[in-house]
Every structure is written in structure tokens, then in C-alpha cells.
Enzyme design. Structure first.
Site, PDB file in Angstrom:
ATOM      1  N   ARG A   1     -25.029 -10.368  23.588  1.00  0.00           N
ATOM      2  CA  ARG A   1     -25.062 -10.400  22.120  1.00  0.00           C
ATOM      3  C   ARG A   1     -25.878  -9.249  21.549  1.00  0.00           C
ATOM      4  O   ARG A   1     -25.518  -8.659  20.522  1.00  0.00           O
ATOM      5  CB  ARG A   1     -25.641 -11.746  21.674  1.00  0.00           C
ATOM      6  CG  ARG A   1     -25.618 -11.980  20.182  1.00  0.00           C
ATOM      7  CD  ARG A   1     -26.058 -13.406  19.890  1.00  0.00           C
ATOM      8  NE  ARG A   1     -26.282 -13.582  18.458  1.00  0.00           N
ATOM      9  CZ  ARG A   1     -27.370 -14.119  17.933  1.00  0.00           C
ATOM     10  NH1 ARG A   1     -28.348 -14.541  18.723  1.00  0.00           N
ATOM     11  NH2 ARG A   1     -27.502 -14.241  16.637  1.00  0.00           N
TER      12      ARG A   1
ATOM     13  N   HIS B   1     -24.172  -6.714  18.909  1.00  0.00           N
ATOM     14  CA  HIS B   1     -24.601  -6.705  17.510  1.00  0.00           C
ATOM     15  C   HIS B   1     -25.199  -5.360  17.099  1.00  0.00           C
ATOM     16  O   HIS B   1     -25.234  -5.046  15.909  1.00  0.00           O
ATOM     17  CB  HIS B   1     -25.596  -7.843  17.261  1.00  0.00           C
ATOM     18  CG  HIS B   1     -24.927  -9.168  17.112  1.00  0.00           C
ATOM     19  ND1 HIS B   1     -25.355 -10.136  16.228  1.00  0.00           N
ATOM     20  CD2 HIS B   1     -23.838  -9.689  17.723  1.00  0.00           C
ATOM     21  CE1 HIS B   1     -24.557 -11.201  16.314  1.00  0.00           C
ATOM     22  NE2 HIS B   1     -23.640 -10.943  17.223  1.00  0.00           N
TER      23      HIS B   1
ATOM     24  N   HIS C   1     -17.174 -15.321  24.907  1.00  0.00           N
ATOM     25  CA  HIS C   1     -17.770 -16.617  24.587  1.00  0.00           C
ATOM     26  C   HIS C   1     -17.729 -17.569  25.779  1.00  0.00           C
ATOM     27  O   HIS C   1     -18.257 -18.682  25.693  1.00  0.00           O
ATOM     28  CB  HIS C   1     -17.040 -17.256  23.401  1.00  0.00           C
ATOM     29  CG  HIS C   1     -17.553 -16.809  22.076  1.00  0.00           C
ATOM     30  ND1 HIS C   1     -16.782 -16.839  20.939  1.00  0.00           N
ATOM     31  CD2 HIS C   1     -18.759 -16.320  21.700  1.00  0.00           C
ATOM     32  CE1 HIS C   1     -17.489 -16.387  19.918  1.00  0.00           C
ATOM     33  NE2 HIS C   1     -18.686 -16.058  20.362  1.00  0.00           N
TER      34      HIS C   1
ATOM     35  N   TRP D   1     -19.301 -23.096  24.979  1.00  0.00           N
ATOM     36  CA  TRP D   1     -17.844 -23.050  24.906  1.00  0.00           C
ATOM     37  C   TRP D   1     -17.209 -23.510  26.214  1.00  0.00           C
ATOM     38  O   TRP D   1     -16.069 -23.945  26.236  1.00  0.00           O
ATOM     39  CB  TRP D   1     -17.377 -21.636  24.586  1.00  0.00           C
ATOM     40  CG  TRP D   1     -17.593 -21.180  23.188  1.00  0.00           C
ATOM     41  CD1 TRP D   1     -16.667 -21.207  22.168  1.00  0.00           C
ATOM     42  CD2 TRP D   1     -18.783 -20.613  22.625  1.00  0.00           C
ATOM     43  NE1 TRP D   1     -17.225 -20.690  21.020  1.00  0.00           N
ATOM     44  CE2 TRP D   1     -18.519 -20.313  21.264  1.00  0.00           C
ATOM     45  CE3 TRP D   1     -20.048 -20.328  23.119  1.00  0.00           C
ATOM     46  CZ2 TRP D   1     -19.455 -19.747  20.406  1.00  0.00           C
ATOM     47  CZ3 TRP D   1     -21.007 -19.761  22.273  1.00  0.00           C
ATOM     48  CH2 TRP D   1     -20.704 -19.477  20.938  1.00  0.00           C
TER      49      TRP D   1
ATOM     50  N   ASP E   1     -12.478 -19.396  17.004  1.00  0.00           N
ATOM     51  CA  ASP E   1     -11.933 -19.622  18.348  1.00  0.00           C
ATOM     52  C   ASP E   1     -10.536 -20.228  18.254  1.00  0.00           C
ATOM     53  O   ASP E   1      -9.593 -19.766  18.903  1.00  0.00           O
ATOM     54  CB  ASP E   1     -12.840 -20.563  19.142  1.00  0.00           C
ATOM     55  CG  ASP E   1     -14.246 -20.035  19.328  1.00  0.00           C
ATOM     56  OD1 ASP E   1     -14.378 -18.831  19.607  1.00  0.00           O
ATOM     57  OD2 ASP E   1     -15.198 -20.819  19.194  1.00  0.00           O
TER      58      ASP E   1
END
Length: 378
Positions: free
Chosen positions: A111, A115, A244, A276, A305
Site C-alpha cells: 500500500r 499510494h 487485495h 478479502w 470489488d
């Protein structure tokens, strides 16, 4: 830090880095290794030859030979500098691997890299206004953006590695950590290159609102609006969503997910959140399988999703990746590499490639041209 690294490179080869490649849409202009390493001494030698009679005098020949000698020395010095940068990155990668073994922080490092690069706007030419992988996420003003909640923990994890290897930019470190986390979780090898320059101050951070929202009213349209702005297409949107398969969503950070489930109540790492997938530290294609089947209420399905199997175009790719993990891995590796280069400005133009064979001179240095085509929670 970028200035320190550039100064070190100039010291190693003052003539080899006399110019910096220009960037368009976040990629350095492709150039041959000879052009990239053209030393300042060579034009002087050429001027001497033009001014001389058709028959070279001894001093003219000596001057021309000196120019070639300087070029060879500069090429060797530049090669050594690039090899040194690659060696530092290899060492930092080993430290990241050790960090992953002890903290199980794979999802948040993925992440972190995403990002930092995901603020890129292909419609803005200027750096760093265009956003992207430039290390701006280290500043509080950007860390406090809503989409970045919790990423201060990722920065704390990698800061000791940055302190140990100060010549590595934050931009490179964030992308190195992200790619290494994917690979160490069982995912594909990402074809990464390095040499990104950092922004220097918080005033260069992008405005808030550049990253995807997990629960928009029109999920498919929202995904396209955000990722098309970055230069990504539908296939890349779907395949990158497959990341994910790692990690959890924590309601106290994102507003999404359960406080804990049977898969997250005991960690590893800090317990809690909703994942997930059941094995949320393993990179595979189970994300697509679980979203398709929706058989387990303890597993998270965000509106964005679900859109992967509801939108007709997205569904073609999502179905493919649910059935074929090899195809998912192959497409993911390329899309992740593109994402890691969004908006980046590189210097030197001979990008660091930690896994490339050692170079021996100008002819062996590889100049990479990047196509800016290209979030996760934890």
C-alpha cells in the site's frame, strides 16, 4: 537525499552525468548508452579536429586520443556508480525481507508504494506537479490524507532502512518495499528499475482526492475515472485489484470491514480487521475466486470489488484471473512495474537494476524507457 545522491554521482563521474534526461508523462526519454554518457571533453576534441588541417599534427592526434581516454574513464566511472547503487538496493532489499519475516507487514508495504505513485495525473507534464512516485508520501501533509490512514506505521517500518542507506531515495525505497513484499508473499517477480528522485518539501505534495474511494455510488465509473487519469486501462485496473489478496481492511482506518473475523482475530501481526481472502498473507488468485463465489461472510467484498464481476468489460478479465493464476501473475507483474514508475523522474538515466548482470562499460549500461500505465488496505 536526491541532491546527495546526485552529488555523489557527479563526484564519481563528473562528465558522464552532465545532462539529465527529460521526462514526459513520468518517463525518462529513451536514449542510447553512448548519448547518455557523452562526456564534456569530447566536443572540445571535435572542435580541435575541425580547426586542424586535413593532416593531423602530432598535438592534434594527442588531443583526440585524450578525448577518447576521458570518455572511457567517464564510462567506467559511471558504470561503477550504477553498480554501486544497485548493490545498495540489493542490500536494502535483504533488510526488507528480514523485516517482512518478523513483522508480516507485506500488505501495508504494498500500500505504501501504491499510494505514493497513485497520485499521478497523466494530463500534467511538469514534475512534481504531476504527482506519482516521488517520495512525497513521507510528509505529514500527505500522510494525513484520508486514503492514507495508517500509512504512518509503514513509514516507521522503513525509516531505519532509509537511515542505513541514505543514498536510496524515499521514492525508490517505497517501490522497492512494495515489490519485495509481493514477491516474498509468493507473488511474481516484478521487473523493477530504480533511480527515482524525491521531492524536497511538503509544498510539493499532491492535493487530496487523487486515490480511489472504496465505496463510491458508481464503482466501475469511479475506478475508471481514477485509474484512467493515471494512464491505466481496464485490464490493468482489474489485475491490480488482485493485490487485495493480501491484507485486511480496518474499520477504524477506512470505515470498511469488520473489527475482526475468524481469519484475523489471532494475527499474525496486530489482530483484527477483515480480509478479502482466508490466507491474507499469501499472494495468489484467491481474491478473484472469493469475489466471484461470495461464499464466506467473513471475507470482505467492497463495492469496487464487486464491480469487477458486474461490469461487462471488467468481468472478462476477472473471470480469466479466477481461472488462471499464471495469467494473473504475468499480467500483474507488468502492471505493478508500470504503476511503480508513474510520474517518476529518474537520475541517472542509466537506471539501477539490482538483478542485472554487472556492467563493464558504456555499451553495457541499459537505459530503460517507462510507459506510465499505471491500493490495498492494512
Amino acid at each position: 537525499m536526491a541532491a546527495q545522491r546526485l552529488a555523489a554521482l557527479h563526484a564519481a563521474a563528473p562528465s558522464a552525468f552532465s545532462s539529465t534526461s527529460s521526462a514526459s508523462h513520468g518517463r525518462p526519454a529513451a536514449r542510447s548508452s553512448t548519448t547518455a554518457l557523452l562526456p564534456v571533453a569530447l566536443p572540445r576534441a571535435a572542435a580541435t579536429l575541425r580547426a586542424a588541417p586535413s593532416r593531423l599534427l602530432p598535438q592534434d592526434a594527442k588531443a583526440a586520443g585524450s578525448g577518447r581516454s576521458v570518455m572511457c574513464m567517464a564510462s567506467a566511472s559511471a558504470s561503477a556508480a550504477v553498480a554501486s547503487g544497485a548493490a545498495e538496493l540489493k542490500a536494502a532489499r535483504e533488510d526488507i525481507r528480514e523485516l517482512l519475516k518478523t513483522t508480516h507487514c507485506h500488505p501495508i508495504l504494498v500500500r505504501l508504494g501504491w499510494h505514493d505513485s497513485g497520485t499521478y495525473d497523466k494530463n500534467i507534464k511538469e514534475w512534481p506537479q504531476r504527482g506519482g512516485a516521488n517520495g512525497s508520501l513521507r510528509f505529514d501533509v500527505e500522510l494525513k490524507h484520508g486514503a492514507n490512514a495508517g500509512l504512518e506505521n509503514a513509514l516507521k517500518l522503513v525509516q531505519p532502512i532509509k537511515d542505513k542507506y541514505p543514498n536510496i531515495s524515499y521514492a525508490d525505497l517505497f517501490q522497492l518495499a512494495s515489490a519485495t513484499a509481493i514477491e516474498e508473499a509468493g507473488g511474481p517477480k516484478i521487473p523493477m528499475t530504480y533511480g527515482r528522485i524525491d521531492v524536497t518539501g511538503p509544498e510539493q505534495c499532491p492535493p487530496e482526492g487523487k486515490l480511489p474511494d472504496a465505496g463510491p455510488s458508481a464503482p466501475a465509473d469511479h475506478l475508471r475515472k481514477v485509474f484512467y487519469r493515471m494512464g491505466l486501462d481496464d485490464k490493468e485496473i482489474v489485475v491490480l485489484s488482485g493485490a487485495h489478496t493480501l491484507g485486511r481492511s480496518r474499520p477504524e482506518r477506512s470505515g470498511w470491514g469488520k473489527p475482526e473475523t475468524k481469519y484475523t482475530k489471532n494475527g499474525p501481526g496486530a489482530p483484527g480487521g477483515q480480509s478479502w481472502t482466508a490466507e491474507w498473507l499469501k499472494f495468489d488468485n484467491s481474491y478473484f475466486k472469493e469475489i466471484k463465489e461470495k461464499r464466506d461472510q467473513d471475507l470482505l467484498v467492497l463495492p469496487t470489488d464487486a464491480a469487477l464481476f458486474e461490469d461487462p468489460t471488467f468481468k472478462v478479465y476477472a473471470e480469466k484471473y479466477a481461472e488462471d493464476q499464471e495469467a494473473f501473475f504475468e499480467d500483474y507483474a507488468g502492471a505493478h512495474a508500470k504503476l511503480s514508475n508513474l510520474g517518476a523522474k529518474f537520475n541517472p538515466p542509466e537506471l539501477y537494476q539490482p538483478d542485472a548482470p554487472p556492467t563493464t562499460g558504456a555499451a553495457d549500461l541499459q537505459t530503460a524507457a517507462h510507459t506510465p500505465q499505471g491500493p490495498g488496505h492494512e
